[in-house]
Design a protein around this motif. Structure first.
Motif, PDB file in Angstrom:
ATOM      1  N   SER A  61      12.002  -4.012 -10.975  1.00  0.00           N
ATOM      2  CA  SER A  61      11.428  -5.232 -10.399  1.00  0.00           C
ATOM      3  C   SER A  61       9.911  -5.144 -10.421  1.00  0.00           C
ATOM      4  O   SER A  61       9.341  -4.058 -10.305  1.00  0.00           O
ATOM      5  CB  SER A  61      11.912  -5.411  -8.953  1.00  0.00           C
ATOM      6  N   ASN A  62       9.282  -6.290 -10.567  1.00  0.00           N
ATOM      7  CA  ASN A  62       7.824  -6.374 -10.448  1.00  0.00           C
ATOM      8  C   ASN A  62       7.393  -6.932  -9.093  1.00  0.00           C
ATOM      9  O   ASN A  62       6.225  -7.260  -8.899  1.00  0.00           O
ATOM     10  CB  ASN A  62       7.248  -7.259 -11.561  1.00  0.00           C
ATOM     11  N   ALA A  63       8.332  -7.049  -8.171  1.00  0.00           N
ATOM     12  CA  ALA A  63       8.004  -7.610  -6.866  1.00  0.00           C
ATOM     13  C   ALA A  63       7.170  -6.650  -6.028  1.00  0.00           C
ATOM     14  O   ALA A  63       6.460  -7.079  -5.115  1.00  0.00           O
ATOM     15  CB  ALA A  63       9.286  -7.973  -6.113  1.00  0.00           C
ATOM     16  N   PHE A  64       7.245  -5.353  -6.336  1.00  0.00           N
ATOM     17  CA  PHE A  64       6.499  -4.351  -5.584  1.00  0.00           C
ATOM     18  C   PHE A  64       5.727  -3.468  -6.550  1.00  0.00           C
ATOM     19  O   PHE A  64       6.022  -3.406  -7.734  1.00  0.00           O
ATOM     20  CB  PHE A  64       7.448  -3.499  -4.744  1.00  0.00           C
ATOM     21  N   GLY A  65       4.741  -2.766  -6.015  1.00  0.00           N
ATOM     22  CA  GLY A  65       3.957  -1.891  -6.873  1.00  0.00           C
ATOM     23  C   GLY A  65       3.117  -2.663  -7.864  1.00  0.00           C
ATOM     24  O   GLY A  65       3.115  -2.363  -9.061  1.00  0.00           O
ATOM     25  N   GLN A  66       2.382  -3.642  -7.382  1.00  0.00           N
ATOM     26  CA  GLN A  66       1.672  -4.549  -8.277  1.00  0.00           C
ATOM     27  C   GLN A  66       0.286  -4.057  -8.677  1.00  0.00           C
ATOM     28  O   GLN A  66      -0.413  -4.745  -9.424  1.00  0.00           O
ATOM     29  CB  GLN A  66       1.562  -5.930  -7.613  1.00  0.00           C
ATOM     30  N   VAL A  67      -0.105  -2.883  -8.232  1.00  0.00           N
ATOM     31  CA  VAL A  67      -1.428  -2.374  -8.572  1.00  0.00           C
ATOM     32  C   VAL A  67      -1.289  -1.056  -9.326  1.00  0.00           C
ATOM     33  O   VAL A  67      -1.241  -1.028 -10.554  1.00  0.00           O
ATOM     34  CB  VAL A  67      -2.319  -2.230  -7.312  1.00  0.00           C
ATOM     35  N   GLU A  68      -1.204   0.058  -8.619  1.00  0.00           N
ATOM     36  CA  GLU A  68      -1.143   1.353  -9.287  1.00  0.00           C
ATOM     37  C   GLU A  68       0.148   1.522 -10.082  1.00  0.00           C
ATOM     38  O   GLU A  68       0.122   2.007 -11.221  1.00  0.00           O
ATOM     39  CB  GLU A  68      -1.293   2.481  -8.267  1.00  0.00           C
ATOM     40  N   VAL A  69       1.270   1.163  -9.495  1.00  0.00           N
ATOM     41  CA  VAL A  69       2.542   1.266 -10.207  1.00  0.00           C
ATOM     42  C   VAL A  69       2.514   0.393 -11.457  1.00  0.00           C
ATOM     43  O   VAL A  69       2.948   0.807 -12.536  1.00  0.00           O
ATOM     44  CB  VAL A  69       3.719   0.875  -9.297  1.00  0.00           C
ATOM     45  N   ALA A  70       1.980  -0.821 -11.319  1.00  0.00           N
ATOM     46  CA  ALA A  70       1.913  -1.726 -12.476  1.00  0.00           C
ATOM     47  C   ALA A  70       1.039  -1.153 -13.578  1.00  0.00           C
ATOM     48  O   ALA A  70       1.340  -1.309 -14.778  1.00  0.00           O
ATOM     49  CB  ALA A  70       1.384  -3.084 -12.036  1.00  0.00           C
ATOM     50  N   ARG A  71      -0.027  -0.464 -13.205  1.00  0.00           N
ATOM     51  CA  ARG A  71      -0.908   0.145 -14.199  1.00  0.00           C
ATOM     52  C   ARG A  71      -0.164   1.213 -15.001  1.00  0.00           C
ATOM     53  O   ARG A  71      -0.296   1.304 -16.223  1.00  0.00           O
ATOM     54  CB  ARG A  71      -2.134   0.741 -13.512  1.00  0.00           C
ATOM     55  N   VAL A  72       0.636   2.018 -14.307  1.00  0.00           N
ATOM     56  CA  VAL A  72       1.396   3.056 -15.005  1.00  0.00           C
ATOM     57  C   VAL A  72       2.451   2.416 -15.913  1.00  0.00           C
ATOM     58  O   VAL A  72       2.664   2.854 -17.051  1.00  0.00           O
ATOM     59  CB  VAL A  72       2.058   4.019 -14.006  1.00  0.00           C
ATOM     60  N   LYS A  73       3.127   1.384 -15.442  1.00  0.00           N
ATOM     61  CA  LYS A  73       4.120   0.689 -16.270  1.00  0.00           C
ATOM     62  C   LYS A  73       3.470   0.142 -17.539  1.00  0.00           C
ATOM     63  O   LYS A  73       4.050   0.236 -18.633  1.00  0.00           O
ATOM     64  CB  LYS A  73       4.754  -0.455 -15.485  1.00  0.00           C
ATOM     65  N   ASP A  74       2.281  -0.424 -17.410  1.00  0.00           N
ATOM     66  CA  ASP A  74       1.586  -0.956 -18.587  1.00  0.00           C
ATOM     67  C   ASP A  74       1.308   0.154 -19.600  1.00  0.00           C
ATOM     68  O   ASP A  74       1.407  -0.067 -20.815  1.00  0.00           O
ATOM     69  CB  ASP A  74       0.280  -1.631 -18.171  1.00  0.00           C
ATOM     70  N   HIS A 121       0.826  -1.208   0.000  1.00  0.00           N
ATOM     71  CA  HIS A 121       0.000   0.000   0.000  1.00  0.00           C
ATOM     72  C   HIS A 121       0.864   1.264   0.000  1.00  0.00           C
ATOM     73  O   HIS A 121       0.581   2.223  -0.729  1.00  0.00           O
ATOM     74  CB  HIS A 121      -0.914   0.025   1.233  1.00  0.00           C
ATOM     75  N   LEU A 122       1.899   1.246   0.832  1.00  0.00           N
ATOM     76  CA  LEU A 122       2.757   2.425   0.949  1.00  0.00           C
ATOM     77  C   LEU A 122       3.529   2.674  -0.344  1.00  0.00           C
ATOM     78  O   LEU A 122       3.640   3.809  -0.816  1.00  0.00           O
ATOM     79  CB  LEU A 122       3.720   2.250   2.125  1.00  0.00           C
ATOM     80  N   ILE A 123       4.043   1.625  -0.952  1.00  0.00           N
ATOM     81  CA  ILE A 123       4.793   1.772  -2.204  1.00  0.00           C
ATOM     82  C   ILE A 123       3.896   2.316  -3.301  1.00  0.00           C
ATOM     83  O   ILE A 123       4.286   3.227  -4.050  1.00  0.00           O
ATOM     84  CB  ILE A 123       5.426   0.421  -2.604  1.00  0.00           C
ATOM     85  N   ASP A 124       2.692   1.778  -3.415  1.00  0.00           N
ATOM     86  CA  ASP A 124       1.786   2.280  -4.446  1.00  0.00           C
ATOM     87  C   ASP A 124       1.434   3.747  -4.194  1.00  0.00           C
ATOM     88  O   ASP A 124       1.351   4.551  -5.122  1.00  0.00           O
ATOM     89  CB  ASP A 124       0.512   1.436  -4.505  1.00  0.00           C
TER      90      ASP A 124
END
Length: 226
Positions: free
Chosen positions: A121-134, A68-71
């Motif tokens: 890495s994809n180990a963290f930020g699997q929600v909001e961060v991942a959306r931006v990466k996509d 949660h904090l990372i996102d």
């Protein structure tokens, strides 16, 4: 780390906070920024609580886990890189646009270990961060293709080479951090010159090499971190 979904993050989204609770939230984010910048995501929420001068329970009430904090912290930072990539597409010079994108992304990672952990890495930020990466993938793909089509970038470079290139330079950041924190600029300049396919002018190296004493210090520091 527990299984996270977009729905669970939405459910955990905070309601309007009391003034003291909002102050605590800002203290947590400020402390986390410093802790993650120096230590990356090896740091724990307990480390963040200590840096913020708050009880661990206060931190866990605002951010149930590190995800949660990372996102909350890094989605916006990754958006800055996405915005830089889109701005690079508008540069009339395809090579210069590509070069600026790579340089700005590496500069952000060089200054912040948490950003290195986020981007590489994809180990963290699997929600909001991942959306931006996509969202960023097709932009970077177009940026690379445009530079290749112009004849400036070697034809066998592909968009998935970018994070590997970032990792190469990040290794220089980690190796030389204690003795020459800007040394990465020297080697990124070399790498970018090596990627040119059009015989363009080589760039002046922006920082000097390590001397023998500095190299010895870097070797000793690197060994101590292993």
């Amino acid at each position: 780390m527990g299984f996270m979904t977009r729905d669970t993050l939405r459910a955990a989204s905070p309601r309007p906070l009391r003034r003291d609770a909002e102050r605590n939230r800002l203290r947590i984010l400020s402390a986390a920024r410093d802790v993650f910048r120096e230590r990356g995501f090896d740091a724990t929420l307990d480390d963040v609580a200590h840096a913020a001068g708050l009880g661990v329970g206060t931190v866990y009430r605002r951010f149930p886990n590190k995800e949660h904090l990372i996102d909350a912290m890094f989605a916006r930072r990754v958006e800055e890189i996405e915005e830089n990539a889109r701005a690079a597409l508008a540069d009339p010079d395809p090579w210069e646009g590509f070069r600026k994108f790579v340089w700005e992304a590496v500069a952000m990672m060089a200054a912040d270990r948490g950003m290195r952990d986020t981007l590489l890495s994809n180990a963290f930020g699997q929600v909001e961060v991942a959306r931006v990466k996509d969202r960023m993938i097709p932009v970077v793909t177009e940026l690379v293709q445009r530079a290749k089509d112009s004849g400036a970038l070697r034809a066998d470079f592909v968009e998935t080479d970018c994070p590997v290139l970032f990792k190469m330079v990040a290794s220089v950041v980690e190796y030389s951090h204690d003795v020459a924190p800007d040394l990465w600029q020297r080697y990124l300049t070399m790498l970018l010159d090596g990627l040119r396919a059009d015989g363009g002018e080589r760039q002046e190296l922006p920082v000097p090499p390590l001397d023998h004493e500095m190299l010895d210090c870097a070797m000793k520091a690197w060994h101590s971190r292993r």
